[in-house]
Design a protein around this motif. Structure first.
Motif, PDB file in Angstrom:
ATOM      1  N   LEU A 111      -9.755  22.729   0.194  1.00 48.03           N
ATOM      2  CA  LEU A 111      -9.924  21.544   1.038  1.00 48.03           C
ATOM      3  C   LEU A 111      -8.597  21.039   1.609  1.00 48.03           C
ATOM      4  CD1 LEU A 111     -12.666  19.524  -0.882  1.00 48.03           C
ATOM      5  CD2 LEU A 111     -12.905  20.862   1.227  1.00 48.03           C
ATOM      6  N   THR A 112      -7.487  21.577   1.131  1.00 47.30           N
ATOM      7  CA  THR A 112      -6.179  21.196   1.666  1.00 47.30           C
ATOM      8  C   THR A 112      -6.109  21.486   3.162  1.00 47.30           C
ATOM      9  OG1 THR A 112      -5.176  21.630  -0.478  1.00 47.30           O
ATOM     10  CG2 THR A 112      -3.684  21.517   1.398  1.00 47.30           C
ATOM     11  N   ALA A 113      -6.764  22.553   3.587  1.00 44.82           N
ATOM     12  CA  ALA A 113      -6.776  22.912   5.014  1.00 44.82           C
ATOM     13  C   ALA A 113      -7.383  21.801   5.866  1.00 44.82           C
ATOM     14  CB  ALA A 113      -7.535  24.221   5.217  1.00 44.82           C
ATOM     15  N   ASN A 114      -8.298  21.001   5.290  1.00 47.16           N
ATOM     16  CA  ASN A 114      -8.910  19.906   6.035  1.00 47.16           C
ATOM     17  C   ASN A 114      -7.892  18.852   6.445  1.00 47.16           C
ATOM     18  OD1 ASN A 114     -11.113  21.330   4.972  1.00 47.16           O
ATOM     19  ND2 ASN A 114     -12.349  19.492   4.772  1.00 47.16           N
ATOM     20  N   LEU A 115      -6.758  18.808   5.751  1.00 49.90           N
ATOM     21  CA  LEU A 115      -5.751  17.783   5.996  1.00 49.90           C
ATOM     22  C   LEU A 115      -4.508  18.332   6.698  1.00 49.90           C
ATOM     23  CD1 LEU A 115      -5.945  16.083   2.479  1.00 49.90           C
ATOM     24  CD2 LEU A 115      -7.377  15.678   4.496  1.00 49.90           C
ATOM     25  N   ALA A 116      -4.507  19.608   6.977  1.00 51.08           N
ATOM     26  CA  ALA A 116      -3.316  20.280   7.507  1.00 51.08           C
ATOM     27  C   ALA A 116      -2.934  19.826   8.913  1.00 51.08           C
ATOM     28  CB  ALA A 116      -3.515  21.789   7.481  1.00 51.08           C
ATOM     29  N   ALA A 117      -3.843  19.240   9.649  1.00 50.93           N
ATOM     30  CA  ALA A 117      -3.543  18.821  11.020  1.00 50.93           C
ATOM     31  C   ALA A 117      -2.407  17.812  11.081  1.00 50.93           C
ATOM     32  CB  ALA A 117      -4.791  18.237  11.674  1.00 50.93           C
ATOM     33  N   GLU A 119       0.563  17.715   9.758  1.00 51.63           N
ATOM     34  CA  GLU A 119       1.878  18.289   9.984  1.00 51.63           C
ATOM     35  C   GLU A 119       2.020  18.806  11.419  1.00 51.63           C
ATOM     36  OE1 GLU A 119       5.172  21.288   8.067  1.00 51.63           O
ATOM     37  OE2 GLU A 119       3.291  20.975   7.008  1.00 51.63           O
ATOM     38  N   ALA A 120       0.997  19.488  11.904  1.00 49.19           N
ATOM     39  CA  ALA A 120       1.049  19.982  13.281  1.00 49.19           C
ATOM     40  C   ALA A 120       1.156  18.835  14.268  1.00 49.19           C
ATOM     41  CB  ALA A 120      -0.200  20.827  13.574  1.00 49.19           C
ATOM     42  N   LEU A 121       0.415  17.769  14.027  1.00 50.41           N
ATOM     43  CA  LEU A 121       0.482  16.603  14.915  1.00 50.41           C
ATOM     44  C   LEU A 121       1.869  15.974  14.893  1.00 50.41           C
ATOM     45  CD1 LEU A 121      -2.971  15.032  14.059  1.00 50.41           C
ATOM     46  CD2 LEU A 121      -2.242  15.797  16.344  1.00 50.41           C
ATOM     47  N   ALA A 122       2.470  15.850  13.727  1.00 47.01           N
ATOM     48  CA  ALA A 122       3.810  15.270  13.625  1.00 47.01           C
ATOM     49  C   ALA A 122       4.815  16.109  14.405  1.00 47.01           C
ATOM     50  CB  ALA A 122       4.214  15.135  12.164  1.00 47.01           C
ATOM     51  N   HIS A 123       4.761  17.412  14.247  1.00 52.50           N
ATOM     52  CA  HIS A 123       5.717  18.272  14.943  1.00 52.50           C
ATOM     53  C   HIS A 123       5.486  18.242  16.446  1.00 52.50           C
ATOM     54  CE1 HIS A 123       8.047  20.082  11.693  1.00 52.50           C
ATOM     55  NE2 HIS A 123       6.939  19.976  10.964  1.00 52.50           N
ATOM     56  N   GLN A 124       4.232  18.216  16.868  1.00 47.30           N
ATOM     57  CA  GLN A 124       3.947  18.137  18.309  1.00 47.30           C
ATOM     58  C   GLN A 124       4.413  16.808  18.897  1.00 47.30           C
ATOM     59  OE1 GLN A 124      -0.258  18.880  18.482  1.00 47.30           O
ATOM     60  NE2 GLN A 124      -0.010  21.097  18.557  1.00 47.30           N
ATOM     61  N   ALA A 125       4.205  15.729  18.171  1.00 42.09           N
ATOM     62  CA  ALA A 125       4.616  14.402  18.653  1.00 42.09           C
ATOM     63  C   ALA A 125       6.134  14.293  18.724  1.00 42.09           C
ATOM     64  CB  ALA A 125       4.042  13.316  17.765  1.00 42.09           C
ATOM     65  N   ALA A 126       6.842  15.026  17.888  1.00 48.40           N
ATOM     66  CA  ALA A 126       8.298  14.968  17.838  1.00 48.40           C
ATOM     67  C   ALA A 126       8.953  15.768  18.977  1.00 48.40           C
ATOM     68  CB  ALA A 126       8.799  15.478  16.500  1.00 48.40           C
ATOM     69  N   GLN A 127       8.198  16.604  19.640  1.00 50.36           N
ATOM     70  CA  GLN A 127       8.774  17.441  20.707  1.00 50.36           C
ATOM     71  C   GLN A 127       9.199  16.617  21.896  1.00 50.36           C
ATOM     72  OE1 GLN A 127       5.835  20.417  21.608  1.00 50.36           O
ATOM     73  NE2 GLN A 127       6.231  21.542  19.734  1.00 50.36           N
TER      74      GLN A 127
END
Length: 127
Positions: A111-117, A119-127
């Motif tokens: 279920l960890t995969a359910n929450l993985a978004a 990190e991707a959102l943080a990195h995308q927002a930081a670009q």
């Protein structure tokens, strides 16, 4: 990672990062539950605080199975990203590491995969 907190730094100002993250959430059909302006509330109380904002967001289809499996996970869900201004003018985005949340609440590792978004959102927002 420190105490389950992951971070990324950007040269963008806090408000630009908040706008980018808000747009990403909308594009991905992820619900923004709240935007808390900690520094604005501090100012209203007579304190000076560097610009600091917290976005609380999630997708019930992803988070609900985690909370059903481990009700205590509701203490940390919905997901959150904190954006704060550093003295050098950079902004830091911080979030709870999903693997740390899994260990903290002892929900099934898959279920960890359910929450993985987060990190991707943080990195995308930081670009």
């Amino acid at each position: 990672m420190n105490n389950g907190i992951r971070s990324v730094t950007t040269h963008q100002p806090v408000d630009a990062v908040v706008q980018r993250l808000t747009t990403l959430l909308h594009e991905k059909n992820i619900k923004l539950f709240a935007l808390i302006d900690h520094s604005g509330e501090a100012d209203a109380a007579g304190f000076h605080m560097p610009t600091t904002k917290l976005l609380i967001f999630g997708n019930p289809k992803a988070g609900t199975p985690v909370m059903i499996s481990a009700p205590s996970a509701a203490l940390d869900l919905p997901l959150k990203i904190l954006i704060s201004q550093e003295p050098d003018g950079t902004s830091v985005l911080s979030w709870n590491d999903p693997a740390w949340l899994q260990q903290r609440h002892n929900f099934p590792p898959e279920l960890t995969a359910n929450l993985a978004a987060v990190e991707a959102l943080a990195h995308q927002a930081a670009q």
